[in-house]
Design an enzyme around this catalytic site. Structure first.
Site, mmCIF file in Angstrom:
data_model
loop_
_atom_site.group_PDB
_atom_site.id
_atom_site.type_symbol
_atom_site.label_atom_id
_atom_site.label_comp_id
_atom_site.label_asym_id
_atom_site.label_seq_id
_atom_site.Cartn_x
_atom_site.Cartn_y
_atom_site.Cartn_z
ATOM 1 C CE LYS A 81 64.432 60.021 94.718
ATOM 2 N NZ LYS A 81 63.887 59.257 93.519
ATOM 3 C CG ASN A 82 67.235 57.416 93.371
ATOM 4 O OD1 ASN A 82 65.895 57.262 93.828
ATOM 5 N ND2 ASN A 82 67.665 58.216 92.555
ATOM 6 C CB CYS B 136 61.085 62.794 87.255
ATOM 7 S SG CYS B 136 61.144 62.920 88.890
ATOM 8 N NE ARG C 9 63.003 57.796 84.126
ATOM 9 C CZ ARG C 9 62.840 58.324 85.381
ATOM 10 N NH1 ARG C 9 61.961 59.334 85.790
ATOM 11 N NH2 ARG C 9 63.530 57.481 86.488
ATOM 12 C CG ASP D 29 69.092 61.864 89.895
ATOM 13 O OD1 ASP D 29 69.121 60.649 90.479
ATOM 14 O OD2 ASP D 29 68.765 61.941 88.814
ATOM 15 N NE ARG E 95 58.125 61.683 93.716
ATOM 16 C CZ ARG E 95 58.918 61.575 92.484
ATOM 17 N NH1 ARG E 95 58.786 62.503 91.548
ATOM 18 N NH2 ARG E 95 59.410 60.434 92.263
HETATM 19 C C1 EPZ Z 1 67.087 56.031 88.156
HETATM 20 O O1 EPZ Z 1 66.217 55.961 86.994
HETATM 21 C C2 EPZ Z 1 66.949 57.250 89.169
HETATM 22 N N1 EPZ Z 1 65.513 56.738 89.793
HETATM 23 C C3 EPZ Z 1 67.058 58.359 88.572
HETATM 24 O O2 EPZ Z 1 66.884 59.447 89.560
HETATM 25 C C4 EPZ Z 1 68.155 58.949 87.843
HETATM 26 O O3 EPZ Z 1 68.046 60.120 87.081
HETATM 27 C C5 EPZ Z 1 68.483 57.709 86.838
HETATM 28 O O4 EPZ Z 1 68.555 56.290 87.686
HETATM 29 C C6 EPZ Z 1 70.181 57.810 86.074
HETATM 30 O O5 EPZ Z 1 71.160 57.924 87.393
HETATM 31 C C7 EPZ Z 1 65.472 55.668 90.691
HETATM 32 O O6 EPZ Z 1 66.550 55.105 90.952
HETATM 33 C C8 EPZ Z 1 64.448 55.688 91.274
HETATM 34 P P1 EPZ Z 1 68.308 54.679 84.016
HETATM 35 P P2 EPZ Z 1 66.172 55.008 86.073
HETATM 36 O O7 EPZ Z 1 67.425 53.501 83.676
HETATM 37 O O8 EPZ Z 1 66.701 53.809 86.616
HETATM 38 C C9 EPZ Z 1 67.879 55.070 79.310
HETATM 39 C C10 EPZ Z 1 65.772 61.119 90.931
HETATM 40 O O9 EPZ Z 1 65.751 62.094 90.962
HETATM 41 N N2 EPZ Z 1 67.216 53.791 79.289
HETATM 42 O O10 EPZ Z 1 69.517 54.719 84.661
HETATM 43 O O11 EPZ Z 1 64.901 54.828 85.307
HETATM 44 C C11 EPZ Z 1 67.071 56.066 79.742
HETATM 45 O O12 EPZ Z 1 66.109 56.623 78.835
HETATM 46 C C12 EPZ Z 1 65.552 60.150 89.670
HETATM 47 O O13 EPZ Z 1 65.984 60.410 91.993
HETATM 48 C C13 EPZ Z 1 66.687 52.926 78.321
HETATM 49 O O14 EPZ Z 1 67.162 53.549 77.212
HETATM 50 O O15 EPZ Z 1 67.416 55.588 85.096
HETATM 51 C C14 EPZ Z 1 68.158 57.088 80.283
HETATM 52 O O16 EPZ Z 1 68.503 57.801 79.101
HETATM 53 C C15 EPZ Z 1 65.020 60.938 88.648
HETATM 54 N N3 EPZ Z 1 66.154 51.939 78.234
HETATM 55 C C16 EPZ Z 1 69.245 56.169 80.783
HETATM 56 O O17 EPZ Z 1 69.090 54.935 80.020
HETATM 57 C C17 EPZ Z 1 65.789 51.384 79.414
HETATM 58 O O18 EPZ Z 1 65.191 50.254 79.632
HETATM 59 C C18 EPZ Z 1 69.385 56.028 81.917
HETATM 60 O O19 EPZ Z 1 68.274 55.813 82.604
HETATM 61 C C19 EPZ Z 1 66.195 51.931 80.752
HETATM 62 C C20 EPZ Z 1 67.043 53.268 80.634
#
Ligand code: EPZ
Length: 417
Positions: A22-23, A117, A122, A306, A398
Site C-alpha cells: 500500500k505505502n 490516521c 501528522r 504499522d 483501506r
Molecule cells: C508513513 O507515514 C506511512 N503512511 C505510515 O503508515 C507509517 O506509520 C509511517 O510512514 C512510519 O513508517 C504512508 O506511507 C502513506 P513519517 P508518514 O513521516 O510518512 C514525524 C499505515 O498504517 N514527522 O515517517 O506520514 C511524524 O510526526 C500508515 O499504513 C515530523 O515530525 O510518517 C512521526 O513522528 C499509518 N515532521 C515521524 O516523523 C514531518 O514533516 C515519522 O513520520 C514528517 C514526519
C-alpha cells in the site's frame, strides 16, 4: 465493508498470497505525474486508498484505466492542473506526495491539507524544509498548502531533523528534476522508499543510496513513462504472520520479501513461534504457550510502527508481561481500550503499553478507529472465544485487500457486511 463478524478460537492453517505494498503504491502512483507519458503499474493492492488517488490524478487531467484488478495504466501526458482538491485529497495522507510531484513538474503545487490516521498530529515541517532548501516557498491558507519555485528548483543538501518516510519520498520527488545535485541525509530506509527510488530511476532519474540514510540525486531534464511492479506489502505480510501466532495455527505467507520481515520474524521466534524462511515465503507455526516479550517500534530496519497494534494484540494473549514502546508516533495506543473490551489486560502510559497475560479473550462489539487498529481487532477476534463484531470495518479495507477471502481461505469463520 461496514462490519466484520468473526467467530474466533480456530487455528488458522494454510497459505495466503500477499498483495502489493500500500505505502509503495501511494507514493509510486503520484510519482508517475513526473513523466509526460504513459506508465503501467502492476501488483497494486485493490484497496480504497488507491481508488482515491486515481480520482485525484484524473481530476488533474491524467487518464487512468485499470487493465485488471491490480494493474493501472496512467497517461500523465495531458496533466495541466497543479491544484489538487476535493474529498479524495482530504481523505488520504498520501495526498501530500502530490505536492512534491506537481512542484517537480510545474514548479508549483496546491494541495488541500491531507487526511489519514491521526496518531497525535501528522506534521509536514520536514517536507516544507526540503522544498525550501530546493528553492520553493510554501504557504498554507484556507486549508490549502501552496508551494512554488518561481526560479525553478535547485539541488541542495538537506538534513532531515526526523527520520520521515513521507518527507524522504516527497523531497526525492521534488529533487529528481531540479538543477544540479541534492543529498538527503538522515532519510528513511523503508522498503517503499527504495521501491519509489527504483521506479524513478527506471523513469530516467539519477538516484543513489535509497535504503541507506543518505540519498544522492543528480537532477535530470526529463523522465519517461515506464512499466513497474510494486513490491509485496511488508505490513500485510506481518499481519498474517501474527495471525498464525495468535491462533496457534500454521500459516505460509507467500509472495513476500522475507528480509523485509526480519524484525517481526525475530520477535515471533523470541516469543516461541517456529518460523521457516524460503526465497519468497515465510511459514509461521504458533503454539499454545507463547511467552511475552518487549517491542520498541523504530524506523526501518527497526520493528515497524504499522505492526505495533497487531503485535500488541498478540502480546495480550501470551504468558507474562510485555512492554511495547511506540517510538515513532505520539499517540498510537488509542485502540487499546477496544482490545481490553475483548478481555485483554493492557495498560497504556503515553508511548508505552504494558500487557499482562495470558488473557482469555472473549468476543464482543468493538470499533476500528484506524487501519492498523482494525487489523489488531481482527487478530484478537480470531483468538477470542465466541463472536466479535467489528464496527467501522471500512478502515480495515483501506489497507487489506480481500481480507474476508484470505482469512476464510485459512479456515477463519468471518463474515463481512
Ligand atoms: C508513513 O507515514 C506511512 N503512511 C505510515 O503508515 C507509517 O506509520 C509511517 O510512514 C512510519 O513508517 C504512508 O506511507 C502513506 P513519517 P508518514 O513521516 O510518512 C514525524 C499505515 O498504517 N514527522 O515517517 O506520514 C511524524 O510526526 C500508515 O499504513 C515530523 O515530525 O510518517 C512521526 O513522528 C499509518 N515532521 C515521524 O516523523 C514531518 O514533516 C515519522 O513520520 C514528517 C514526519
Amino acid at each position: 465493508m461496514e462490519q466484520i463478524i468473526i467467530n474466533g478460537g480456530k487455528k488458522l492453517k494454510g497459505s495466503v498470497c500477499i498483495s502489493g505494498a500500500k505505502n509503495a503504491a501511494l507514493a509510486i502512483i503520484p510519482a508517475t505525474i513526473l513523466a509526460e507519458g504513459v506508465s503501467t503499474i502492476e501488483n497494486l493492492p485493490n484497496i480504497n486508498d488507491i481508488k482515491h488517488l486515481v480520482i485525484i490524478l484524473e481530476s488533474l487531467g491524467a487518464k487512468c484505466s485499470f487493465l485488471n484488478e491490480t494493474t493501472l495504466k496512467i497517461d500523465a501526458t495531458n496533466i495541466k492542473k497543479y491544484r489538487a482538491e476535493g474529498d479524495s485529497v482530504r481523505k488520504i495522507r498520501a495526498s501530500y506526495y502530490l505536492l512534491g510531484a506537481l512542484l517537480s513538474r510545474f514548479k508549483a503545487a496546491e494541495v488541500e491539507m491531507p487526511g489519514g490516521c491521526d496518531f497525535g498530529g501528522r506534521p509536514t515541517d520536514q517536507h516544507e524544509k526540503g522544498f525550501k532548501l530546493l528553492g520553493a516557498t510554501t504557504t498554507m491558507s484556507h486549508g490549502l498548502i501552496k508551494t512554488e519555485a518561481l526560479n525553478g528548483l535547485q539541488g541542495s543538501n538537506i538534513l532531515l531533523d526526523v527520520v520521515s518516510v513521507g518527507a524522504t519520498i516527497n523531497v526525492m520527488l521534488a529533487a529528481v528534476l531540479a538543477e544540479g545535485s541534492t543529498t538527503i541525509e538522515n532519510c528513511a530506509r523503508e522498503p517503499h522508499v527504495v521501491d519509489t527510488a527504483n521506479l524513478l530511476n527506471m523513469m530516467g532519474a539519477d538516484i543513489k543510496g535509497a535504503g541507506t540514510n543518505v540519498i544522492r540525486i543528480n537532477g535530470v531534464k526529463k523522465l519517461k513513462g515506464v512499466n513497474y511492479t510494486i513490491i509485496p506489502d511488508q505490513i500485510e505480510a506481518g499481519t498474517y504472520m501474527i495471525a498464525a501466532a495468535i491462533t496457534g495455527g500454521d500459516i505460509t505467507v507467500k509472495n513476500i520479501i522475507p528480509q523485509h520481515m526480519d524484525p517481526l520474524t525475530a520477535k515471533l521466534v523470541e516469543m516461541g513461534c517456529e518460523v521457516f524462511e524460503g526465497d519468497d515465503y515465510i511459514r509461521v507455526r504458533g503454539s499454545e504457550n507463547l511467552t511475552a516479550a518487549n517491542v520498541r517500534t523504530l524506523a526501518y530496519p527497526g520493528f515497524p510502527t504499522d505492526l505495533q497494534p497487531q503485535i500488541t494484540a498478540l502480546m495480550a494473549t501470551t504468558d507474562g508481561i510485555g512492554v511495547i514502546t511506540e517510538s515513532v508516533w505520539d499517540n498510537r495506543f488509542q485502540y487499546v481500550s477496544e482490545l481490553n473490551r475483548l478481555g485483554a489486560n493492557i495498560t497504556v502510559d503515553g508511548r508505552i503499553a504494558v500487557t499482562k497475560g495470558p488473557s482469555h479473550l472473549t468476543g464482543a462489539k468493538v470499533t476500528a478507529i484506524d487501519l492498523r487498529a482494525g487489523a489488531a481487532l481482527v487478530l484478537a477476534a480470531l483468538n477470542a472465544e465466541g463472536m466479535t463484531v467489528i464496527d467501522k470495518a471500512v478502515q480495515v479495507g483501506r489497507g487489506y485487500e480481500n481480507i474476508e477471502q484470505k482469512l476464510k481461505g485459512l479456515g477463519a469463520d468471518i463474515t463481512v457486511i
